[in-house]
Design a protein around this motif. Structure first.
Motif, PDB file in Angstrom:
ATOM      1  N   HIS A 241      50.030  28.227  34.127  1.00  0.00           N
ATOM      2  CA  HIS A 241      49.692  29.460  34.682  1.00  0.00           C
ATOM      3  C   HIS A 241      48.704  30.258  33.890  1.00  0.00           C
ATOM      4  O   HIS A 241      47.618  30.695  34.306  1.00  0.00           O
ATOM      5  N   GLY A 242      48.799  30.261  32.588  1.00  0.00           N
ATOM      6  CA  GLY A 242      47.887  30.692  31.710  1.00  0.00           C
ATOM      7  C   GLY A 242      46.403  30.379  31.852  1.00  0.00           C
ATOM      8  O   GLY A 242      45.440  30.728  31.981  1.00  0.00           O
ATOM      9  N   LEU A 243      46.403  28.835  32.053  1.00  0.00           N
ATOM     10  CA  LEU A 243      44.868  28.022  32.374  1.00  0.00           C
ATOM     11  C   LEU A 243      44.418  28.470  33.496  1.00  0.00           C
ATOM     12  O   LEU A 243      43.279  28.747  33.865  1.00  0.00           O
ATOM     13  N   ASN A 244      45.412  28.670  34.879  1.00  0.00           N
ATOM     14  CA  ASN A 244      44.927  29.157  35.974  1.00  0.00           C
ATOM     15  C   ASN A 244      44.390  30.595  35.869  1.00  0.00           C
ATOM     16  O   ASN A 244      43.409  30.949  36.585  1.00  0.00           O
ATOM     17  N   THR A 245      44.926  31.428  35.156  1.00  0.00           N
ATOM     18  CA  THR A 245      44.447  32.852  34.971  1.00  0.00           C
ATOM     19  C   THR A 245      43.015  32.822  34.207  1.00  0.00           C
ATOM     20  O   THR A 245      42.454  33.578  34.677  1.00  0.00           O
ATOM     21  N   LEU A 246      42.967  31.931  33.294  1.00  0.00           N
ATOM     22  CA  LEU A 246      41.665  31.829  32.552  1.00  0.00           C
ATOM     23  C   LEU A 246      40.500  31.607  33.616  1.00  0.00           C
ATOM     24  O   LEU A 246      39.299  32.139  33.420  1.00  0.00           O
ATOM     25  N   GLU A 247      40.714  30.868  34.590  1.00  0.00           N
ATOM     26  CA  GLU A 247      39.698  30.305  35.414  1.00  0.00           C
ATOM     27  C   GLU A 247      39.560  31.598  36.426  1.00  0.00           C
ATOM     28  O   GLU A 247      38.411  31.680  36.850  1.00  0.00           O
ATOM     29  N   HIS A 248      40.467  32.134  36.939  1.00  0.00           N
ATOM     30  CA  HIS A 248      40.379  33.112  37.963  1.00  0.00           C
ATOM     31  C   HIS A 248      40.427  34.651  37.455  1.00  0.00           C
ATOM     32  O   HIS A 248      39.679  35.530  38.106  1.00  0.00           O
ATOM     33  N   GLN A 249      40.952  34.844  36.132  1.00  0.00           N
ATOM     34  CA  GLN A 249      40.926  36.338  35.657  1.00  0.00           C
ATOM     35  C   GLN A 249      40.740  36.181  34.179  1.00  0.00           C
ATOM     36  O   GLN A 249      41.636  36.592  33.521  1.00  0.00           O
ATOM     37  N   GLU A 382      50.205  42.817  35.968  1.00  0.00           N
ATOM     38  CA  GLU A 382      49.860  43.973  36.897  1.00  0.00           C
ATOM     39  C   GLU A 382      49.000  44.694  35.949  1.00  0.00           C
ATOM     40  O   GLU A 382      47.817  45.017  36.490  1.00  0.00           O
ATOM     41  N   VAL A 383      49.046  45.118  34.850  1.00  0.00           N
ATOM     42  CA  VAL A 383      48.281  45.817  33.942  1.00  0.00           C
ATOM     43  C   VAL A 383      46.844  45.113  33.665  1.00  0.00           C
ATOM     44  O   VAL A 383      45.929  45.613  33.608  1.00  0.00           O
ATOM     45  N   GLY A 384      47.275  43.628  33.496  1.00  0.00           N
ATOM     46  CA  GLY A 384      46.029  42.840  33.050  1.00  0.00           C
ATOM     47  C   GLY A 384      44.965  42.746  34.085  1.00  0.00           C
ATOM     48  O   GLY A 384      43.725  42.375  34.068  1.00  0.00           O
ATOM     49  N   ARG A 385      45.400  43.215  35.215  1.00  0.00           N
ATOM     50  CA  ARG A 385      44.583  42.776  36.515  1.00  0.00           C
ATOM     51  C   ARG A 385      43.622  44.206  36.902  1.00  0.00           C
ATOM     52  O   ARG A 385      42.615  44.296  37.416  1.00  0.00           O
ATOM     53  N   GLN A 386      44.075  45.381  36.251  1.00  0.00           N
ATOM     54  CA  GLN A 386      43.456  46.549  36.223  1.00  0.00           C
ATOM     55  C   GLN A 386      41.872  46.214  35.811  1.00  0.00           C
ATOM     56  O   GLN A 386      41.737  45.568  34.946  1.00  0.00           O
ATOM     57  N   PRO A 387      40.958  47.087  36.379  1.00  0.00           N
ATOM     58  CA  PRO A 387      40.992  48.453  36.996  1.00  0.00           C
ATOM     59  C   PRO A 387      41.086  47.675  38.544  1.00  0.00           C
ATOM     60  O   PRO A 387      40.807  48.609  39.616  1.00  0.00           O
ATOM     61  N   TRP A 388      41.385  46.853  38.874  1.00  0.00           N
ATOM     62  CA  TRP A 388      41.464  46.293  40.325  1.00  0.00           C
ATOM     63  C   TRP A 388      42.842  46.297  40.864  1.00  0.00           C
ATOM     64  O   TRP A 388      43.991  45.853  40.072  1.00  0.00           O
ATOM     65  N   VAL A 389      42.925  46.915  42.261  1.00  0.00           N
ATOM     66  CA  VAL A 389      44.429  46.572  42.960  1.00  0.00           C
ATOM     67  C   VAL A 389      44.394  45.225  43.682  1.00  0.00           C
ATOM     68  O   VAL A 389      45.222  44.388  43.489  1.00  0.00           O
ATOM     69  N   VAL A 390      43.200  44.811  44.405  1.00  0.00           N
ATOM     70  CA  VAL A 390      42.977  43.598  44.809  1.00  0.00           C
ATOM     71  C   VAL A 390      41.704  43.118  44.028  1.00  0.00           C
ATOM     72  O   VAL A 390      40.628  43.575  44.145  1.00  0.00           O
ATOM     73  N   TYR A 391      41.797  41.947  43.307  1.00  0.00           N
ATOM     74  CA  TYR A 391      40.777  41.658  42.151  1.00  0.00           C
ATOM     75  C   TYR A 391      39.530  41.330  42.864  1.00  0.00           C
ATOM     76  O   TYR A 391      39.547  40.471  43.745  1.00  0.00           O
TER      77      TYR A 391
END
Length: 465
Positions: A241-249, A382-391
């Protein structure tokens, strides 16, 4: 005194309500599957201990399910009241997904919940078991739709924007967005871990009290085996999941790692074990690091680099200290779960598990840690996605309703007061039920089976003084 905006208060209110809500569905998901296992073992072995445990945990399930439904309904209203911009722009995606959850999962759960809670005497044992399995399936389906909606907000796909409004183009891409499979499995395993820790703590508590001995030993052993298998699996899923997050966020991962500045060539990214990230100075204070280890974990290379926080403007970064420390709390508790489960099974093999009062006390203390880890992981997400609601599509400031500070302050105070009064009493009742322990089952008749109740709480006839 405090420089807090109406949007900040709206975010705090939503964080507060969702933190309350997520606890109950997590336990519901885990307990529903646990109940199906217990009832299946009762039908197969006819050992009364499984029936006793099934009826005991069914009471806990009923109370927890009721609080989960109420907290979910209240939370949903905020989409229209506090986040009308989000509903306007992205409602064509999230609205149908939540509707699908109601039409499939919620109707499935509601349809068979009554049979499960009150049908011991009214249907055959096998029919009752099927109803319990379908309720368990319903909780998993519900989780699937909710995670599909939230994952789309993290990694939006399958849409186009027409006149500032998101329009669905491919529902397959919307539902099966890039982060969905990882987040679905990660959340499901987290629910099972939360339940296993709760079961183990309950068994250990009663064993320390020298009561319900057979049931307590069975609860502890079943929970330890679940933890021993699922906790390491969760670590592997979390890594992917972390590797996927690195790719997209990537900026979320940079906040998780406290990685402020791009690494020099050949320097690599250290794994920061401890630090106090400073948003203003863009640095880590009191840092304790292991050189190159973050590069090795995230890039599978000793000198690989990842995007740094300073690669984007300050207004495009999340709250780094909160994300950084929430991630470490989650990981630390996950490692503790692995250690305690393996230690428990080793003690069991040595025939010493139920004699070690210190270990049993540790199991009791570990009871709520699954929920703490769950909330910490949710904060990271959720906090890590900020400042986006829809990334990358809709910012938080654009999603909020036009309320003033006074209105949001009154709303937040009302929510906090009401939640602590209502759900505080509910949690107190749950704890009292857990401390009361399982009562020996006689036959297959439920004490409430002759009633015709209209709500899940009617399945619990225990009076707590």
């Amino acid at each position: 005194m405090f420089d807090v905006s109406a949007i900040d208060l709206a975010r705090i209110q939503f964080a507060f309500t969702v933190s309350f809500h997520i606890i109950f569905p997590a336990i519901t998901i885990g307990l529903a599957s646990y109940l199906a296992v217990l009832e299946g073992l009762w039908l197969k072995t006819r050992q009364l201990v499984y029936l006793t445990l099934s009826k005991f945990w069914m009471k806990i399930f009923a109370v927890n399910f009721a609080m989960g439904v109420v907290s979910g309904i209240v939370m949903a209203y905020q989409f229209g009241t506090n986040w009308s911009g989000f509903s306007t722009v992205a409602g064509s995606i999230t609205g149908p997904l939540l509707t699908y959850e109601v039409l499939t999962a919620f109707f499935l759960e509601a349809g068979f919940l009554g049979v499960m809670l009150f049908g011991w005497k009214k249907v055959t044992e096998r029919t009752h078991f099927v109803a319990t399995c379908l309720v368990a399936l319903g909780t998993l389906v519900s989780m699937t739709w909710i995670l599909a909606s939230n994952s789309w907000m993290q990694t939006p796909q399958g849409h186009e924007i027409v006149d500032g409004v998101v329009v669905p183009v491919s529902w397959f891409e919307i539902i099966f967005n890039p982060s969905f499979p990882y987040r679905l499995v990660h959340m499901g395993l987290a629910a099972f871990l939360c339940t296993a820790l709760l079961v183990a703590a309950t068994g250990a508590y009663h064993l320390l009290k020298k009561q319900h001995i057979l049931e307590s030993k069975k609860m502890i052993m079943m929970a330890l085996w679940m933890l021993a298998i699922v906790a390491p699996l969760q670590a592997l899923v979390g890594d992917q999941h972390g590797l996927n997050t690195l790719e997209h966020q990537p900026i979320k991962v940079a906040a998780m790692e406290g990685h402020w500045h791009a690494a020099e060539e050949g320097e690599g990214v250290p794994l920061v074990l401890f630090a106090w990230p400073d948003n203003e100075t863009e640095t880590n204070h009191f840092a304790v690091e292991i050189p190159h280890l973050a590069s090795l974990i995230l890039t599978h290379s000793m000198d690989g680099d990842i995007p740094a926080l300073t690669s984007v403007a300050k207004e495009d970064r999340p709250n780094v200290p909160l994300v950084f420390w929430s991630f470490r709390v989650m990981v630390a508790l996950g490692m503790a779960m692995i250690a305690i489960s393996w230690a428990g099974l080793w003690l069991s093999r040595q025939q010493k598990l139920f004699l070690r009062t210190g270990f049993l006390k540790l199991l009791v203390l570990m009871g709520p840690t699954g929920l703490v880890a769950l909330l910490a992981g949710w904060f990271v997400t959720e906090v890590g996605r900020q400042p986006w609601v829809v990334y990358g599509v809709l910012r938080t400031v654009e999603a909020a309703s036009a309320h003033n500070v006074q209105t949001m302050t009154l709303s937040l105070i009302s929510f906090v007061s009401g939640y602590f009064a209502v759900f505080g009493l509910g949690v107190f009742y749950l704890i009292k039920l857990l401390s009361k322990g399982p009562q020996a089952a006689v036959g297959t008749n439920s004490p409430t089976s002759a009633q015709r109740p209209a709500r899940p709480l009617s399945a619990v006839n225990d009076l707590i003084e």
